[in-house]
Design an enzyme around this catalytic site. Structure first.
Site, PDB file in Angstrom:
ATOM      1  N   TYR A 278      57.074   1.726  29.921  1.00  0.00           N
ATOM      2  CA  TYR A 278      57.905   2.722  29.227  1.00  0.00           C
ATOM      3  C   TYR A 278      57.011   3.829  28.663  1.00  0.00           C
ATOM      4  O   TYR A 278      56.062   3.559  27.937  1.00  0.00           O
ATOM      5  CB  TYR A 278      58.642   2.014  28.091  1.00  0.00           C
ATOM      6  CG  TYR A 278      59.853   2.711  27.547  1.00  0.00           C
ATOM      7  CD1 TYR A 278      59.759   3.945  26.920  1.00  0.00           C
ATOM      8  CD2 TYR A 278      61.106   2.113  27.604  1.00  0.00           C
ATOM      9  CE1 TYR A 278      60.871   4.571  26.395  1.00  0.00           C
ATOM     10  CE2 TYR A 278      62.234   2.724  27.081  1.00  0.00           C
ATOM     11  CZ  TYR A 278      62.111   3.949  26.480  1.00  0.00           C
ATOM     12  OH  TYR A 278      63.216   4.562  25.951  1.00  0.00           O
ATOM     13  N   TYR A 326      60.248  12.015  35.476  1.00  0.00           N
ATOM     14  CA  TYR A 326      61.366  11.596  36.324  1.00  0.00           C
ATOM     15  C   TYR A 326      62.702  11.743  35.613  1.00  0.00           C
ATOM     16  O   TYR A 326      63.567  12.519  36.003  1.00  0.00           O
ATOM     17  CB  TYR A 326      61.172  10.140  36.764  1.00  0.00           C
ATOM     18  CG  TYR A 326      62.347   9.590  37.545  1.00  0.00           C
ATOM     19  CD1 TYR A 326      62.741  10.170  38.747  1.00  0.00           C
ATOM     20  CD2 TYR A 326      63.072   8.489  37.079  1.00  0.00           C
ATOM     21  CE1 TYR A 326      63.827   9.676  39.462  1.00  0.00           C
ATOM     22  CE2 TYR A 326      64.149   7.991  37.794  1.00  0.00           C
ATOM     23  CZ  TYR A 326      64.525   8.584  38.987  1.00  0.00           C
ATOM     24  OH  TYR A 326      65.593   8.104  39.694  1.00  0.00           O
TER      25      TYR A 326
END
Length: 419
Positions: A278, A326
């Site tokens: 993450y 992204y």
């Protein structure tokens, strides 16, 4: 959970990602869920377990017309969906349900039907952090990264390489929000947000979602897609306040969850050939590499700067481009899981051309609840798959491949620069 006793047999993101002003939060949940069901060849009546965050399981089951025997509404921030995978595996293994749907959807950019999580004045953070004026995660995460930089001599240039390398991965991904290559100079010249974080070191704010479907391994071959088997999982929490971390240079929950997942999987670091961590901010992949045991303390920055995690490197990391390039709608964990599934299921190469993975790891760090979850997966011995590209028809992805910057990228680029 025994290794390879649970399989992911459906995985899909929302049909669109980026800026989706014509869909509400719950519609994004539903879009992702229906895409995942189509991926697995299932219909709503086949689902008997539901897990979600952002929305409640009650809302999701009603909206989709489901009748569950098991539900999980665990909500601990961005890694909630990774923890849902662990809980779903336990529920299936114990016979509480047979087919679990995990859904995610957020209108993070457009704010359509969005659930807002305000810090309550009576909460611990409301009493002991908010009076000092933090303005959300960008200002809170400066505390640990500055401590890390001073303790281990991490330079601004080395920290900037995290964003540079992940943009290289995003450039290969037709679904990525930002694909244009960047340099260390670009990162350091981008607008200051909260020292030492500059704009290109902070996650995106977008719309989208994703969904997964899990079943017992013995049922996995009954479905159209190649399954991804769970090897091991772990979870932990530390503190609801970043300012109260036990050690600002390390995450205790990262270490606990990671060690548990490795022990359960019965594998070593050398067995991992693909890693998702993450990355709400640029320092988190550095913490993850060290706290999960892939790199000695204080060396992860150099490890990334030396291109070990870049395309062609020995440990591909955040191969979709991560939350920095992204997609990041608010809770990023589902997108990391989606990329892990794509790699392990050997999705078609028209998806970001990262190497196929035989054993992958996905791990999350969340704010403000500071939870951690780690999952390890493996793929079957296959060389190809007909899995759709994250549940999106080939024709739609072709438009990404041939059209240069997408309209979402152009919109977000302008909007991002104005934040």
């Amino acid at each position: 959970m025994k290794p390879k006793s649970i399989a992911i047999i459906g995985a899909a993101e929302t049909t669109r990602l980026g800026v989706i002003p014509d869909m509400s939060q719950i519609q994004l949940h539903a879009d992702a869920a229906l895409n995942a069901m189509a991926d697995a060849g299932l219909k709503p009546s086949d689902i008997d377990g539901v897990a979600t965050a952002g929305e409640t399981p009650v809302t999701i089951t009603h909206y989709l017309g489901l009748t569950p025997k098991w539900v999980d509404g665990t909500a601990v921030g961005g890694c909630s969906f990774m923890i849902h995978v662990r809980h779903a595996a336990a529920a299936i293994a114990s016979g509480l349900c047979k087919t679990v749907l995990i859904t995610h959807g957020e209108s993070g950019r457009s704010g359509v039907g969005r659930t807002r999580n305000a810090v309550a004045p009576s909460s611990l953070a409301g009493q002991f952090e908010q009076p000092y004026g933090p303005m959300g995660p960008p200002t809170l995460f400066t505390i640990p990264v500055l401590r890390y930089m001073k303790t281990y001599g991490l330079s601004h240039e080395t920290l900037a390489m995290v964003s540079v390398v992940q943009r290289e991965w995003a450039a290969r991904n037709p679904r990525a929000t930002f694909k244009t290559p960047i340099t260390v100079e670009d990162v350091l010249n981008s607008r200051m947000i909260a020292y030492p974080f500059r704009l290109l070191q902070c996650c995106l704010v977008t719309d989208g979602g994703g969904a997964l479907i899990l079943v017992a391994a013995e049922r996995a071959r009954d479905f159209p897609q190649k399954p991804v088997y769970l090897l091991g999982t772990g979870e932990s929490v530390e503190t609801p306040m970043v300012s109260q971390m036990h050690d600002f240079t390390s995450s205790r929950a990262f270490r606990v969850a990671g060690a548990k997942a490795f022990a359960e999987a019965g594998i070593t670091h050398n067995d991992i050939d693909h890693l998702m961590i993450y990355d709400a901010f640029a320092h988190l992949p550095i913490y993850g590499l060290e706290d999960l045991g892939f790199v000695p303390r204080g060396e992860a920055g150099a490890f990334i700067a030396e291109r070990n995690t870049a395309p062609g490197g020995k440990l591909p990391l955040n191969t979709n481009g991560g939350g920095l390039s992204y997609m990041h709608s608010g809770m990023y964990g589902m997108y990391a899981l989606q990329e892990m599934c794509a790699r392990c299921a050997a999705s078609p190469p028209r998806r970001s051309p990262a190497p196929r993975s035989r054993s992958a790891m996905v791990s999350a760090a969340c704010s403000p609840r500071r939870a951690r979850s780690s999952c390890r997966t493996s793929r079957p011995d296959i060389r190809s798959s007909a899995r759709p590209i994250n549940g999106v028809a080939k024709e739609q992805c072709d438009r990404y491949l041939t059209g240069g910057e997408t309209s979402s990228e152009q919109y977000l680029r302008a909007d991002f620069q104005n934040q």
